[in-house]
Design an enzyme around this catalytic site. Structure first.
Site, PDB file in Angstrom:
ATOM      1  N   THR A  25       0.844  -1.197   0.000  1.00 25.46           N
ATOM      2  CA  THR A  25       0.000   0.000   0.000  1.00 25.46           C
ATOM      3  C   THR A  25       0.883   1.253   0.000  1.00 25.46           C
ATOM      4  O   THR A  25       1.756   1.397   0.852  1.00 25.46           O
ATOM      5  CB  THR A  25      -0.909  -0.016   1.240  1.00 25.46           C
ATOM      6  OG1 THR A  25      -1.856  -1.064   1.083  1.00 25.46           O
ATOM      7  CG2 THR A  25      -1.657   1.299   1.408  1.00 25.46           C
ATOM      8  N   HIS A 175      -6.980 -11.299  -1.939  1.00 26.10           N
ATOM      9  CA  HIS A 175      -6.352 -11.012  -0.639  1.00 26.10           C
ATOM     10  C   HIS A 175      -7.228 -11.564   0.483  1.00 26.10           C
ATOM     11  O   HIS A 175      -8.298 -11.027   0.766  1.00 26.10           O
ATOM     12  CB  HIS A 175      -6.182  -9.500  -0.496  1.00 26.10           C
ATOM     13  CG  HIS A 175      -5.337  -9.071   0.669  1.00 26.10           C
ATOM     14  ND1 HIS A 175      -4.744  -9.969   1.536  1.00 26.10           N
ATOM     15  CD2 HIS A 175      -4.956  -7.837   1.105  1.00 26.10           C
ATOM     16  CE1 HIS A 175      -4.054  -9.294   2.455  1.00 26.10           C
ATOM     17  NE2 HIS A 175      -4.179  -7.998   2.211  1.00 26.10           N
ATOM     18  N   ASN A 178      -4.073 -10.617   6.443  1.00 25.08           N
ATOM     19  CA  ASN A 178      -3.830  -9.347   7.144  1.00 25.08           C
ATOM     20  C   ASN A 178      -5.039  -8.716   7.819  1.00 25.08           C
ATOM     21  O   ASN A 178      -5.112  -7.489   7.978  1.00 25.08           O
ATOM     22  CB  ASN A 178      -3.166  -8.344   6.193  1.00 25.08           C
ATOM     23  CG  ASN A 178      -1.686  -8.655   6.023  1.00 25.08           C
ATOM     24  OD1 ASN A 178      -1.091  -9.318   6.878  1.00 25.08           O
ATOM     25  ND2 ASN A 178      -1.094  -8.222   4.938  1.00 25.08           N
ATOM     26  N   TYR A 180      -8.113  -8.338   6.893  1.00 24.68           N
ATOM     27  CA  TYR A 180      -9.137  -7.682   6.075  1.00 24.68           C
ATOM     28  C   TYR A 180     -10.332  -8.634   5.891  1.00 24.68           C
ATOM     29  O   TYR A 180     -10.391  -9.692   6.516  1.00 24.68           O
ATOM     30  CB  TYR A 180      -8.507  -7.184   4.766  1.00 24.68           C
ATOM     31  CG  TYR A 180      -7.481  -6.105   5.062  1.00 24.68           C
ATOM     32  CD1 TYR A 180      -7.881  -4.871   5.571  1.00 24.68           C
ATOM     33  CD2 TYR A 180      -6.122  -6.338   4.912  1.00 24.68           C
ATOM     34  CE1 TYR A 180      -6.954  -3.885   5.909  1.00 24.68           C
ATOM     35  CE2 TYR A 180      -5.186  -5.357   5.248  1.00 24.68           C
ATOM     36  CZ  TYR A 180      -5.606  -4.135   5.751  1.00 24.68           C
ATOM     37  OH  TYR A 180      -4.683  -3.164   6.095  1.00 24.68           O
ATOM     38  N   ASN A 235      -4.161  -5.716  12.465  1.00 23.07           N
ATOM     39  CA  ASN A 235      -5.591  -5.386  12.407  1.00 23.07           C
ATOM     40  C   ASN A 235      -6.417  -6.151  13.440  1.00 23.07           C
ATOM     41  O   ASN A 235      -7.591  -6.465  13.220  1.00 23.07           O
ATOM     42  CB  ASN A 235      -6.163  -5.578  10.994  1.00 23.07           C
ATOM     43  CG  ASN A 235      -5.695  -4.493  10.035  1.00 23.07           C
ATOM     44  OD1 ASN A 235      -5.567  -3.335  10.440  1.00 23.07           O
ATOM     45  ND2 ASN A 235      -5.433  -4.850   8.789  1.00 23.07           N
TER      46      ASN A 235
END
Ligand code: PHB
Length: 360
Positions: A25, A175, A178, A180, A235
């Site tokens: 990112t 994805h 992580n 998400y 996260n």
């Protein structure tokens, strides 16, 4: 015996070498509209000598955004912008796959259409703060997705994958890591659902497997990869039994004959001593396709991983931000540019397209 410089075929994608650029990112898309731009095309073009570029995480729909200036793949302007990126990389002889992303609860009403609550498997608020255009703000309690909304969510992944192919990508990476959205479904700490998408590992993995199945049906398995990160705590996420959860997931992924599986070991950015224990060799043994490993590899450890067969390719993040010609530096045993952490997220050319190449 293969090493980092041996060509590799991942499904339909031919790699000139086994150095992969990890998804990173960088928050430099044009705003408003979250549109990929000429500066991004230049950044990726500079790094086209790797075997495969995995783009920065790219939201599949407006609700999938959780950070400022992350480029999407859900509007005509975004598709046009990405076309310039893929053309630049292909003209330079490289390969590039788009990472399909939905952040789930790692967002904020400020970044959501109509100021709505972010969506998640369950209404569990993450610890920490969201990055908004006005600075950091506490995360909010997300809204749990209704079962009836799941088909529409899966359709967004399919549409985004089709958009990626229209934009000229060589493939996509789904994805599922992580912390998400897809990872929020996979892991027990964030999924308290009582429908078919929550509970045991089979139910928690259902959304990912349905997304994979539908994306594969839309664009062909030999252009689809999946990213997992079994033990990251990034996260605010954790699983009661990651070994069991992820052995199940990887075993199920065998059904699809994917181009590749990409596994982040440990925790991104954290020192190795802090990585929770996990047996990655078990996943290697279970998985029948090409495996990319990632996190904190250097030249020596990456060579050893490929030569020993622990992985088919290695993805690099920080080294490739600071060294666009990393493959050449590896080949010639030359030193690396240091990374400027201050310019990682947001800004323009500085710390993005101005890292020097080797002279001569
Ligand atoms: C980030 O924006 O910091 C980020 C995005 C995607 C990841 C990890 C980190 O997988």
């Amino acid at each position: 015996m293969s090493d980092l410089f041996t060509p590799l075929r991942l499904g339909a994608i031919e790699l000139a070498n086994r150095v992969v650029m990890s998804s990173l990112t960088r928050n430099r898309a044009s705003h408003p509209g979250d549109v990929p731009n000429a500066l991004m095309a230049e950044y990726y073009r500079q790094r086209a000598s790797v075997g495969l570029i995995l783009t920065e995480a790219t939201p599949i729909c407006p609700e999938g955004h959780g950070y400022p200036r992350t480029p999407g793949i859900h509007s005509p302007e975004q598709i046009d912008g990405w076309r310039k990126v893929t053309a630049a990389v292909h003209d330079a002889g490289g390969k590039i796959a788009l990472q399909l992303w939905h952040v789930g609860r790692i967002s904020h009403p400020d970044l959501q259409p109509g100021g709505a609550l972010p969506v998640a498997p369950s209404a569990i608020r993450p610890a920490g703060q969201a990055v908004t255009f006005e600075g950091m703000k506490d995360f909010v309690t997300p809204r749990a997705l209704e079962t009836a909304e799941i088909p529409g969510l899966i359709a967004s992944y399919v549409e985004a994958a089709r958009n990626a192919m229209a934009a000229g990508f060589d493939g996509v990476e789904i994805h599922a890591g992580n912390g998400y959205l897809l990872d929020q479904f996979l892991r027990s700490s964030t999924n308290r659902r009582t429908d078919n998408y929550g509970g045991g590992k089979g139910n928690r993995a259902r959304l990912l497997l349905e997304v994979v199945q539908r994306v594969v049906a839309a664009i062909s398995a030999d252009r689809v990869g999946v990213r997992l990160s079994p033990v990251t705590t990034f996260n605010d996420i954790i699983d009661d039994n990651p070994q069991e959860t992820f052995e199940y997931v990887v075993g199920e992924l065998n059904r699809f004959g994917l181009a590749f599986l990409d596994i982040l070991q440990g925790i991104g950015g954290a020192p190795k001593e802090d990585w929770p224990p996990f047996d990655y060799e078990r996943l290697r043994a279970l998985y029948q396709g090409n495996l990319i490993l990632n996190n904190d590899y250097g030249y020596t450890s990456a060579m050893a991983a490929v030569e020993s067969g622990a992985a088919d390719a290695i993805a690099f993040g920080r080294l490739l931000i600071a060294n666009p010609d990393l493959v050449e530096r590896f080949r010639r045993g030359l030193p690396f540019n240091p990374l400027d952490y201050a310019t990682l997220y947001g800004g323009e050319e500085k710390g993005y397209t101005d890292y020097p190449f080797l002279a001569g």
